[in-house]
Design an enzyme around this catalytic site. Structure first.
Site, PDB file in Angstrom:
ATOM      1  N   CYS A 377       0.775  -1.097   0.186  1.00 27.12           N
ATOM      2  CA  CYS A 377       0.176   0.107   0.027  1.00 27.12           C
ATOM      3  C   CYS A 377       0.895   1.151   0.105  1.00 27.12           C
ATOM      4  O   CYS A 377       1.626   1.461  -0.903  1.00 27.12           O
ATOM      5  CB  CYS A 377      -0.902  -0.092   1.193  1.00 27.12           C
ATOM      6  SG  CYS A 377      -0.047  -0.024   2.785  1.00 27.12           S
ATOM      7  N   ARG A 382      -2.359  -0.862   5.432  1.00 22.27           N
ATOM      8  CA  ARG A 382      -3.481  -1.392   4.709  1.00 22.27           C
ATOM      9  C   ARG A 382      -3.058  -2.723   3.954  1.00 22.27           C
ATOM     10  O   ARG A 382      -3.986  -3.562   3.887  1.00 22.27           O
ATOM     11  CB  ARG A 382      -3.973  -0.301   3.795  1.00 22.27           C
ATOM     12  CG  ARG A 382      -4.587   0.782   4.154  1.00 22.27           C
ATOM     13  CD  ARG A 382      -4.934   1.994   3.066  1.00 22.27           C
ATOM     14  NE  ARG A 382      -3.570   2.550   2.555  1.00 22.27           N
ATOM     15  CZ  ARG A 382      -3.753   3.502   1.743  1.00 22.27           C
ATOM     16  NH1 ARG A 382      -4.822   3.598   0.896  1.00 22.27           N
ATOM     17  NH2 ARG A 382      -2.526   3.891   1.251  1.00 22.27           N
TER      18      ARG A 382
END
Length: 423
Positions: A377, A382
């Site tokens: 990410c 994430r």
């Protein structure tokens, strides 16, 4: 085919292959086999007679050598069922050379050895038509630390909160002070899970000190949760697994689901006696770095998942609004499929079903059949959430988190990037 290997035997194989580095090492596998299961019970190392500069010649085997090995297997009431060997400084994926010299009915255990350390092992089987290898299921058993259920429900935590160590890890580090699950302590992802000097994950010593402060021992069952649908709780989970603490779970739905259900919270900060935690294992196979990505870029058998928003992926923006840590260039790593992390989450913050996730990732070519998968990410949090979904809900055997992510790749001089919707 499920290939069952005791961890003690795997350690013996690793030791042999590490001793032969930088040459390739190898040997034969003995065991018993049924229609769908192969049990490896013994190995016979084979000496590499070539010098370092001739390492790519591998081994010379004569019919007499083969007969001798079969006799040794017969004497033990076993059968030659496969072969193990190393790939020095190369991934544990079959090469063209392997295909040309392999036997279709054998199981091949390939180990990547990097800097004289065994990094990962995978099992493969050559198709009858010799066109390609298929991955076998490698089931390593025994001598493992306790492995908890990776994902637990809010009700499970409510019923068991006094027998586990709850740790809250939030994006907004002030959330804990406003109310948390009774008994939970807080980790600050900015100052405690990252080394403040090297811009790297916490060192083994720093991680051990943090767990000692939280009264965690190697046998402690830790349950992680946090805000923003477990962004940094999943990152902490990945870090725990990386440093070998497998007795750990993630609260499905995190802080959002716990509060939405009206469950008990408190502002009281608990105190626990310190322990003396020591990191004894580093699971390198869970982490990817920039060199790992570069070596596999757009190659067959490599799946790369960009979990950022579509605007970040296409290059319209470099980072979400308000984020201070960013890159010089927008875009994505060539070959990466864009599957935003939020698409894996239900309205209540919990993960979607296994069936829904299989469809979501499979639509972009990311499935359990892909032998090598990496998620990334912007700074690795994430992608940790997606890494968890792929590994623990969908059961991917070889999936890594590239925690350097776009903040590193987008700043690398000469690193290829791509803009727009094309992977």
């Amino acid at each position: 085919m499920r290939v069952i290997l005791e961890r003690a035997l795997q350690k013996r194989i690793f030791a042999h292959l590490e001793s032969t580095y930088p040459n390739e090492g190898g040997g034969f596998l003995l065991g018993t086999q049924t229609a769908d299961t192969l049990v490896i019970t013994e190995t016979i190392p084979v000496e590499n007679v070539f010098e370092a500069e001739e390492q790519y010649h591998r081994y010379a085997m004569t019919p007499l050598d083969w007969a001798r090995l079969e006799d040794q297997a017969d004497e033990r009431g076993l059968t030659l069922v496969g072969y193990y060997h190393s790939h020095p400084d190369s991934p544990a994926i079959p090469s063209v050379y392997d295909r040309d010299h392999a036997l279709p009915h054998f199981s091949y255990l390939i180990t990547q050895v990097q800097n004289q350390q065994a990094v990962e092992m995978h099992a493969w089987r050559l198709r009858d038509d010799r066109t390609a290898f298929d991955a076998d299921i490698l089931d390593v058993r025994g001598e493992n630390k306790t492995m908890a259920q990776p994902l637990v429900t809010t009700q499970w935590v409510a019923d068991n909160k006094n027998s586990v160590r709850l740790i809250e890890v939030d994006v907004d580090t002030t959330q804990y002070e406003q109310g948390h699950i009774p008994g939970a302590v807080a980790f600050n992802w900015q100052t405690q899970l990252q080394n403040q000097t090297t811009r790297d994950i916490a060192s083994p010593e720093e991680f051990a000190a943090l767990l000692s402060q939280a009264s965690v021992t190697p046998d402690t069952h830790v349950v992680l949760y946090g805000d923003n649908n477990n962004w940094f709780a999943a990152y902490a989970f990945w870090l725990f697994q990386y440093y070998g603490h497998t007795n750990i779970s993630l609260l499905d739905g995190g802080r959002k689901k716990w509060i939405a259900e009206g469950r008990e919270t408190t502002t009281d900060v608990p105190t626990y006696p310190a322990t003396s935690y020591t990191v004894t294992t580093i699971n390198h196979h869970l982490r990817a770095d920039r060199d790992y990505i570069k070596q596999r870029l757009e190659k067959q058998g490599f799946g790369l998942v960009d979990v950022r928003s579509n605007d970040e992926y296409t290059g319209k923006i470099i980072a979400p609004p308000g984020m201070s840590e960013t890159a010089q260039r927008p875009g994505h790593i060539p070959g990466a499929a864009n599957i935003p992390w939020a698409q894996a989450v239900a309205e209540d913050g919990s993960f979607k079903s296994k069936e829904e996730l299989t469809k979501l990732y499979g639509a972009k070519g990311i499935s359990a059949d892909v032998p090598d998968v990496v998620a990334y990410c912007r700074i690795g949090e994430r992608s940790s959430h997606t890494w968890f979904a792929l590994k623990y809900i969908l059961g991917f055997e070889n999936v890594r988190n590239y925690d350097g992510s776009w903040t590193e790749w987008g700043n690398l001089i000469g690193a290829p990037i791509r803009k727009g919707e094309q992977p």
